[in-house]
Design an enzyme around this catalytic site. Structure first.
Site, PDB file in Angstrom:
ATOM      1  N   ALA B  70       0.749  -1.064   0.174  1.00  0.00           N
ATOM      2  CA  ALA B  70      -0.122  -0.129  -0.135  1.00  0.00           C
ATOM      3  C   ALA B  70       1.029   1.223   0.142  1.00  0.00           C
ATOM      4  O   ALA B  70       1.032   1.889   1.054  1.00  0.00           O
ATOM      5  CB  ALA B  70      -0.896   0.182   1.162  1.00  0.00           C
ATOM      6  N   GLY B  72       0.337   3.863  -1.792  1.00  0.00           N
ATOM      7  CA  GLY B  72      -0.467   5.373  -1.718  1.00  0.00           C
ATOM      8  C   GLY B  72      -0.198   6.188  -2.793  1.00  0.00           C
ATOM      9  O   GLY B  72      -0.211   7.232  -2.565  1.00  0.00           O
ATOM     10  N   CYS B 128      -5.919   1.284  -8.679  1.00  0.00           N
ATOM     11  CA  CYS B 128      -5.192   1.085  -7.347  1.00  0.00           C
ATOM     12  C   CYS B 128      -6.322   0.707  -6.129  1.00  0.00           C
ATOM     13  O   CYS B 128      -7.037   1.652  -6.193  1.00  0.00           O
ATOM     14  CB  CYS B 128      -4.351   2.424  -7.245  1.00  0.00           C
ATOM     15  N   LYS B 163      -5.951   0.534 -17.395  1.00  0.00           N
ATOM     16  CA  LYS B 163      -5.561  -0.486 -16.321  1.00  0.00           C
ATOM     17  C   LYS B 163      -6.673  -0.919 -15.569  1.00  0.00           C
ATOM     18  O   LYS B 163      -6.824   0.106 -14.659  1.00  0.00           O
ATOM     19  CB  LYS B 163      -4.372  -0.184 -15.703  1.00  0.00           C
ATOM     20  N   GLY B 215       2.242 -10.704  -7.443  1.00  0.00           N
ATOM     21  CA  GLY B 215       3.129 -11.834  -7.558  1.00  0.00           C
ATOM     22  C   GLY B 215       2.421 -13.059  -7.937  1.00  0.00           C
ATOM     23  O   GLY B 215       1.365 -13.211  -8.311  1.00  0.00           O
ATOM     24  N   GLY B 242       1.961 -11.506 -11.547  1.00  0.00           N
ATOM     25  CA  GLY B 242       2.546 -12.688 -11.149  1.00  0.00           C
ATOM     26  C   GLY B 242       3.752 -13.412 -12.318  1.00  0.00           C
ATOM     27  O   GLY B 242       3.954 -14.636 -12.057  1.00  0.00           O
ATOM     28  N   GLY B 263       6.052  -6.831 -12.648  1.00  0.00           N
ATOM     29  CA  GLY B 263       6.271  -5.852 -11.488  1.00  0.00           C
ATOM     30  C   GLY B 263       7.061  -6.494 -10.508  1.00  0.00           C
ATOM     31  O   GLY B 263       8.207  -6.336 -10.194  1.00  0.00           O
TER      32      GLY B 263
END
Lengths: 262, 302
Positions: B70, B72, B128, B163, B215, B242, B263
Site C-alpha cells: 500500500a 499510496g 489502484c 488498467k 506476484g 505474477g 512488476g
C-alpha cells in the site's frame, strides 16, 4: 529457478539498551536470521512507523544503533528493555570484507555499520578513523579499539583528537600507511570527499549510502540513486560504482520522489 | 530467425515484456535500469497533478508467493516528472506514461502532459486498490470509466491503455465500456485488495490497513481475467500479474495477451527478469517451431 532473497519477519524482544553518546542508543535483541556486515533491517514499531536501520551487531544477538533525529528515531531511542519491535530483512548488499591492510572511516553513526565488518578482520590489519562533531557525540571508540590496533579520532571542534573532519584525518593516515582498501560510512558529503581522496591515492574503496526508503524490498524505487536501489544493489557500493554515479554527493530525493540538492 | 516483435495498438516493441507501473518507475535512472534488464517498453509510476508522499510505512509485506503493498501513489507530480521522462527517453524504447486523477478532466490534462513529455502511449490507473478517491474507486463503474476514456481520447493522439481492477464482478462490463469509449488496449490486472494482520502486534501491518496483493499468488486470477477479456473484446489485452519467468509470460500470451507487464518479478528475480523471459520464450519457440511471437497469442482458446 529464480533467485530469491530469503527474508524473514519476526517480533523481537529488546534485552539490552545502551546509551552510546549524546542522543545515540544501541538496542540488542535475539534474532537468528543470517546477516552479513553492512546489511540493514526494516524496524517496525506498530502504530508509529517502519524505518531502515543498519545492523551494528551480527550473530544471534543482533543490535541496531539509533540516533534520535526525527519522529521514528525518537520513538526507537525511547524504547526500553522488555519492549518489542518487529523486524524484517536483512536486506541489501553489505561490505565485501577484504584481505590486506584496511582503513575504516566512520562519521556520525557510520561506525555502527562498519564495526561488524571490522570485527571479521584481525586487529592488526585494520586502522580506524572516527569522526564526530564534538567529543560528546563520539561513537564506538572503545569498541573499535578491541577490533582495530590503531584507532584515531577527529572532532570538528577539536574537543578530542585530531582537530578537523574524518576525511582530513584519513588523508593524514594515508600518508603514513599504505592501505589496500578503505571502508566508509557516514554523511554523504564526507563520503563524497573520502571517495575523491581514495581515487587520488589509487585506493579501492567501499561506501555505505543512505536514501529515503519506503518498501525496503527492492520494488518501489524510492531509494534509487542513478537507477540503483540502495536497498538491493546497495547500501554498500564500490568506488568504481560510485565513480559512475551522477547523483552521489549531489542529489537525493524527497518522500514524493522529487529531486533535492545535497 | 525468431521474432519477438510486437505491435501494441501502434506502439512498436522489440519484445512483449514491459515494466509494470509502480515498480522502479519513479525516476529516469531507475527506468533506464529496467530497459537495461531487457524490457521492450516501460510504464512509469502513476503520476498525479501534484507531489504526493503516499502512505506512511509499513507499505510492504513480503510473502512466500508475492507481496502486499500500500504505497499510496507517491509521486513527484506531473511538473517535476518531465525531467525523469527526458532521462528515461535515453533508453530508446517506448515509454508509457501512467497517470491517475480524480476526474476525467484531471486524467485528460495529465495524459496531455505525458504526451508532451514524449510518452508513446498513456496508461490510465483505474485500479489502484489503496488510495482513497482514486484508482479502483472510479474503475469499477463502467460509466465513469467510459467518460474518463472519452475525455482522454479527446486530449491526446497517442494510444490510451486502461488498467483495470479484478476487484469487481463487472470487469468485462468495465472493459467493454472502455473499448466503446475508444480505449486502445486493456491492461489487466492490478493487485487484489488484501490485508495482512500481524498476530504479535494484533493489528494490520500496512499503515493503510488495506493493500494490494501481487506476484505469483495472483497469477491464476490474472490469467483467467485475460482469457475472458480476450473473448469479450476486439482491442488488445496486456497481461499482468505474477509473471516472473517465460512460462508464466507465455501463459498470459496464450490466454490472449499481446504483451505482458512485470512488476513484482523485478523484486523477486531482479531487473534481468525481462531478458530472461525473452530468452526463455525464444527457446520455447525454437523447440516448437514458431517463428513469430504473435502466432502464440490466444492459442489456448478453442
Amino acid at each position: 529457478m529464480t533467485e530469491r532473497f530469503m527474508v524473514t519477519q519476526a517480533p523481537v524482544l529488546i534485552d539490552s539498551r545502551t546509551e552510546e553518546a549524546d542522543g545515540v542508543v544501541t538496542l540488542r535483541f535475539d534474532w537468528d536470521a543470517p546477516a552479513s556486515p553492512g546489511q540493514f533491517i526494516m524496524v517496525w514499531m506498530p502504530g508509529v512507523d517502519e524505518v531502515p536501520m543498519s545492523l551494528s551487531y551480527l550473530g544471534d544477538h543482533k543490535g541496531i544503533t539509533v540516533k534520535n533525529v526525527g519522529e521514528a528515531t525518537k520513538a526507537l531511542t525511547s524504547l526500553q528493555v522488555g519492549d518489542r519491535i518487529i523486524v524484517r530483512g536483512p536486506y541489501g548488499r553489505g561490505y565485501h570484507v577484504p584481505k590486506g591492510k584496511i582503513l575504516a572511516v566512520g562519521g556520525g553513526t557510520g561506525m555502527a555499520s562498519l564495526l561488524p565488518a571490522m570485527e571479521r578482520i584481525t586487529a592488526t590489519s585494520v586502522d580506524t578513523a572516527i569522526g564526530a562533531r564534538t567529543e560528546k557525540e563520539l561513537l564506538f571508540e572503545e569498541r573499535s579499539k578491541k577490533t582495530s590496533s590503531n584507532v584515531r579520532v577527529s572532532t570538528d571542534d577539536g574537543s578530542k583528537g585530531f582537530h578537523g573532519n574524518a576525511v582530513q584525518l584519513a588523508k593524514e593516515m594515508m600518508s603514513a600507511t599504505k592501505y589496500d582498501m578503505v571502508l566508509g560510512c557516514g554523511p554523504e558529503k564526507m563520503l563524497f570527499f573520502l571517495h575523491k581522496l581514495c581515487l587520488e591515492n589509487g585506493i579501492p574503496c567501499q561506501m555505505s549510502l543512505e536514501r529515503y526508503m519506503k518498501c525496503g524490498g527492492g520494488l518501489c524505487g524510492s531509494c534509487a540513486i542513478d537507477g540503483k536501489r540502495v536497498c538491493r544493489e546497495g547500501p554498500v557500493f564500490t568506488g568504481e560504482e560510485l565513480k559512475d554515479m551522477k547523483e552521489f554527493g549531489r542529489q537525493r530525493r524527497d518522500e514524493c520522489g522529487g529531486r533535492l540538492r545535497l | 530467425m525468431i521474432s519477438l516483435k510486437v505491435d501494441l495498438a501502434g506502439v512498436e516493441m522489440e519484445n512483449p515484456t514491459m515494466l509494470a507501473s509502480g515498480i522502479m518507475g519513479e525516476t529516469g535512472g531507475s527506468l533506464l535500469a529496467m530497459a537495461k534488464g531487457g524490457a521492450g517498453a516501460l510504464v512509469t509510476k502513476s503520476i498525479g497533478s501534484v507531489p504526493r508522499q503516499g502512505h506512511k510505512n509499513p507499505t510492504l509485506v513480503e510473502l512466500e508467493f508475492g507481496y502486499m503493498n500500500a504505497m499510496g501513489l507517491p509521486n513527484p507530480g506531473i511538473e517535476a516528472f518531465g525531467e525523469e521522462m527526458f532521462e528515461a527517453s535515453k533508453a530508446g524504447i517506448p515509454i508509457v506514461g501512467s497517470v491517475f486523477g480524480s476526474s476525467a478532466e484531471e486524467f485528460a490534462s495529465l495524459a496531455r502532459r505525458m504526451q508532451e513529455y514524449g510518452a508513446e502511449a498513456v496508461e490510465l490507473n483505474l485500479s489502484c486498490p489503496h488510495a482513497k478517491g482514486y484508482g479502483m474507486e472510479m474503475g469499477i463503474d463502467p460509466d465513469v470509466v467510459a467518460n474518463i476514456i472519452r475525455e482522454v481520447k479527446k486530449a491526446v493522439v497517442v494510444p490510451v491503455f486502461a488498467k483495470l481492477t479484478p476487484n469487481t464482478h463487472r470487469l468485462i462490463d468495465v472493459a467493454k465500456a472502455a473499448e466503446e469509449a475508444g480505449a486502445d488496449a486493456i491492461v489487466a490486472i492490478n493487485t487484489l485488495k488484501a490485508m495482512r494482520i500481524d498476530v504479535d502486534a494484533r493489528m494490520p501491518v500496512l499503515s493503510n490497513r488495506y493493500g494490494g496483493l501481487s506476484g505469483p499468488a495472483v497469477r491464476g486470477v490474472g490469467v483467467r481475467c485475460v482469457y475472458e477479456l480476450y473473448e469479450a473484446l476486439k482491442i488488445p489485452v496486456i497481461g499482468v500479474g505474477g509473471i516472473e519467468d517465460w512460462r508464466s509470460a507465455l501463459e498470459y500470451m496464450m490466454a490472449g495477451a499481446v504483451a505482458v507487464q512485470i512488476g513484482s518479478g523485478v523484486g523477486r528475480v531482479g531487473p534481468q527478469v525481462f531478458g530472461d523471459v525473452c530468452s526463455g520464450i525464444s527457446a520455447y519457440m525454437a523447440d516448437n517451431g514458431f517463428r513469430d511471437i504473435t502466432q502464440l497469442v490466444g492459442v489456448a482458446h478453442d
